[in-house]
Scaffold this active site. Structure first.
Site, PDB file in Angstrom:
ATOM      1  N   ASN A  62       8.230   8.418  -8.491  1.00  0.00           N
ATOM      2  CA  ASN A  62       7.274   7.315  -8.375  1.00  0.00           C
ATOM      3  C   ASN A  62       7.440   6.356  -9.546  1.00  0.00           C
ATOM      4  O   ASN A  62       7.753   6.750 -10.670  1.00  0.00           O
ATOM      5  CB  ASN A  62       5.831   7.821  -8.235  1.00  0.00           C
ATOM      6  CG  ASN A  62       5.331   8.678  -9.365  1.00  0.00           C
ATOM      7  OD1 ASN A  62       6.021   9.582  -9.846  1.00  0.00           O
ATOM      8  ND2 ASN A  62       4.099   8.444  -9.784  1.00  0.00           N
ATOM      9  N   GLN A  63       7.256   5.082  -9.246  1.00  0.00           N
ATOM     10  CA  GLN A  63       7.412   4.012 -10.225  1.00  0.00           C
ATOM     11  C   GLN A  63       6.175   3.126 -10.134  1.00  0.00           C
ATOM     12  O   GLN A  63       5.996   2.407  -9.155  1.00  0.00           O
ATOM     13  CB  GLN A  63       8.682   3.204  -9.928  1.00  0.00           C
ATOM     14  CG  GLN A  63       9.957   4.030  -9.955  1.00  0.00           C
ATOM     15  CD  GLN A  63      10.270   4.586 -11.326  1.00  0.00           C
ATOM     16  OE1 GLN A  63      10.238   3.862 -12.321  1.00  0.00           O
ATOM     17  NE2 GLN A  63      10.552   5.875 -11.396  1.00  0.00           N
ATOM     18  N   ASN A  65       3.189   0.254 -11.476  1.00  0.00           N
ATOM     19  CA  ASN A  65       3.155  -1.103 -11.977  1.00  0.00           C
ATOM     20  C   ASN A  65       1.708  -1.425 -12.295  1.00  0.00           C
ATOM     21  O   ASN A  65       0.802  -0.946 -11.607  1.00  0.00           O
ATOM     22  CB  ASN A  65       3.702  -2.048 -10.891  1.00  0.00           C
ATOM     23  CG  ASN A  65       3.927  -3.437 -11.394  1.00  0.00           C
ATOM     24  OD1 ASN A  65       2.984  -4.171 -11.637  1.00  0.00           O
ATOM     25  ND2 ASN A  65       5.187  -3.802 -11.526  1.00  0.00           N
ATOM     26  N   SER A  67       0.140  -3.917 -11.615  1.00  0.00           N
ATOM     27  CA  SER A  67      -0.385  -4.412 -10.344  1.00  0.00           C
ATOM     28  C   SER A  67      -0.143  -3.286  -9.338  1.00  0.00           C
ATOM     29  O   SER A  67       0.924  -3.183  -8.739  1.00  0.00           O
ATOM     30  CB  SER A  67       0.356  -5.681  -9.932  1.00  0.00           C
ATOM     31  OG  SER A  67      -0.034  -6.077  -8.646  1.00  0.00           O
ATOM     32  N   TYR A  68      -1.121  -2.385  -9.210  1.00  0.00           N
ATOM     33  CA  TYR A  68      -0.941  -1.127  -8.482  1.00  0.00           C
ATOM     34  C   TYR A  68      -0.188  -1.224  -7.155  1.00  0.00           C
ATOM     35  O   TYR A  68       0.693  -0.415  -6.902  1.00  0.00           O
ATOM     36  CB  TYR A  68      -2.283  -0.420  -8.268  1.00  0.00           C
ATOM     37  CG  TYR A  68      -2.833   0.197  -9.539  1.00  0.00           C
ATOM     38  CD1 TYR A  68      -2.073   1.065 -10.304  1.00  0.00           C
ATOM     39  CD2 TYR A  68      -4.102  -0.112  -9.962  1.00  0.00           C
ATOM     40  CE1 TYR A  68      -2.566   1.630 -11.468  1.00  0.00           C
ATOM     41  CE2 TYR A  68      -4.618   0.449 -11.129  1.00  0.00           C
ATOM     42  CZ  TYR A  68      -3.846   1.315 -11.877  1.00  0.00           C
ATOM     43  OH  TYR A  68      -4.340   1.864 -13.015  1.00  0.00           O
ATOM     44  N   GLU A  75       8.759   9.406  -2.576  1.00  0.00           N
ATOM     45  CA  GLU A  75       9.336   9.605  -1.255  1.00  0.00           C
ATOM     46  C   GLU A  75       9.963   8.328  -0.721  1.00  0.00           C
ATOM     47  O   GLU A  75      11.073   8.349  -0.176  1.00  0.00           O
ATOM     48  CB  GLU A  75       8.252  10.087  -0.270  1.00  0.00           C
ATOM     49  CG  GLU A  75       7.615  11.402  -0.659  1.00  0.00           C
ATOM     50  CD  GLU A  75       6.362  11.266  -1.516  1.00  0.00           C
ATOM     51  OE1 GLU A  75       5.470  12.121  -1.399  1.00  0.00           O
ATOM     52  OE2 GLU A  75       6.266  10.304  -2.318  1.00  0.00           O
ATOM     53  N   CYS A 112       1.707  10.732   0.799  1.00  0.00           N
ATOM     54  CA  CYS A 112       0.561   9.865   1.099  1.00  0.00           C
ATOM     55  C   CYS A 112       0.764   9.206   2.467  1.00  0.00           C
ATOM     56  O   CYS A 112       1.832   9.324   3.080  1.00  0.00           O
ATOM     57  CB  CYS A 112       0.392   8.810   0.002  1.00  0.00           C
ATOM     58  SG  CYS A 112       1.633   7.490   0.055  1.00  0.00           S
ATOM     59  N   CYS A 115       3.782   6.802   2.696  1.00  0.00           N
ATOM     60  CA  CYS A 115       5.055   7.535   2.729  1.00  0.00           C
ATOM     61  C   CYS A 115       5.258   8.222   4.074  1.00  0.00           C
ATOM     62  O   CYS A 115       6.369   8.255   4.596  1.00  0.00           O
ATOM     63  CB  CYS A 115       5.122   8.546   1.594  1.00  0.00           C
ATOM     64  SG  CYS A 115       5.335   7.754  -0.014  1.00  0.00           S
TER      65      CYS A 115
END
Length: 160
Positions: A62-63, A65, A67-68, A75, A112, A115
């Site tokens: 996961n990456q 930011n 800004s969610y 995935e 989630c 994904c």
């Protein structure tokens, strides 16, 4: 009115040691990918690894930011890279591992909703199920034989 009953099943393994050797190796790759996650906001690190029919293994993490919505889950990072690099390959197995820097994660963490939708797209595209194994940092491992077990009413191209 008619009633529709949806049934699904998930296999639960007591630990990673009970998995087939090929899946243990894939899950270990997911754990390694998890350590490369960029999660300064949630402190929730997720790693994924995909085994393709050409025996290539694609990791993802996961990456986040500031800004969610601009971040990307492990995935989807892995599945989109696999699709970009090997567009004709079939995704056979996906392994997912998650941990938190705030507390122990000992129960299986499934993909989630976003994904699940992305995985559904590839399962429909390839017309073959994708086995999905998911776990926390330790403890039980869950196995879904197909994304359809996790998302029985998936939206796909047939709805368009």
């Amino acid at each position: 009115m008619k009633l529709i009953t949806v049934s699904t099943s998930i296999e639960i393994y007591d630990s990673i040691d009970e998995l087939p050797a090929e899946v243990i190796k894939l899950m270990n790759t997911a754990v390694e990918a998890r350590e490369k996650a960029y999660a300064p906001y949630s402190k929730f690190q997720v790693g994924a690894a995909i085994l393709l029919d050409n025996n290539e293994v694609i990791p993802g993490s996961n990456q986040e930011n500031a800004s969610y919505p601009s971040g990307l889950c492990a995935e989807r990072t892995a599945i989109y890279y696999a699709g970009a690099k090997y567009p004709k390959a079939i995704i056979k197995i996906m392994a997912i591992s998650a941990t938190s820097l705030n507390h122990a994660v000992t129960s299986p963490i499934p993909p989630c909703g976003a994904c699940r939708q992305a995985i559904a797209e590839y399962e429909v595209k390839q017309n073959e199920p994708i086995e999905i194994y998911f776990m926390g940092e330790s403890g039980e491992v869950a196995k879904s034989n197909s994304l359809k077990d996790l998302l029985p009413f998936a939206f796909d191209k047939s709805n368009l």
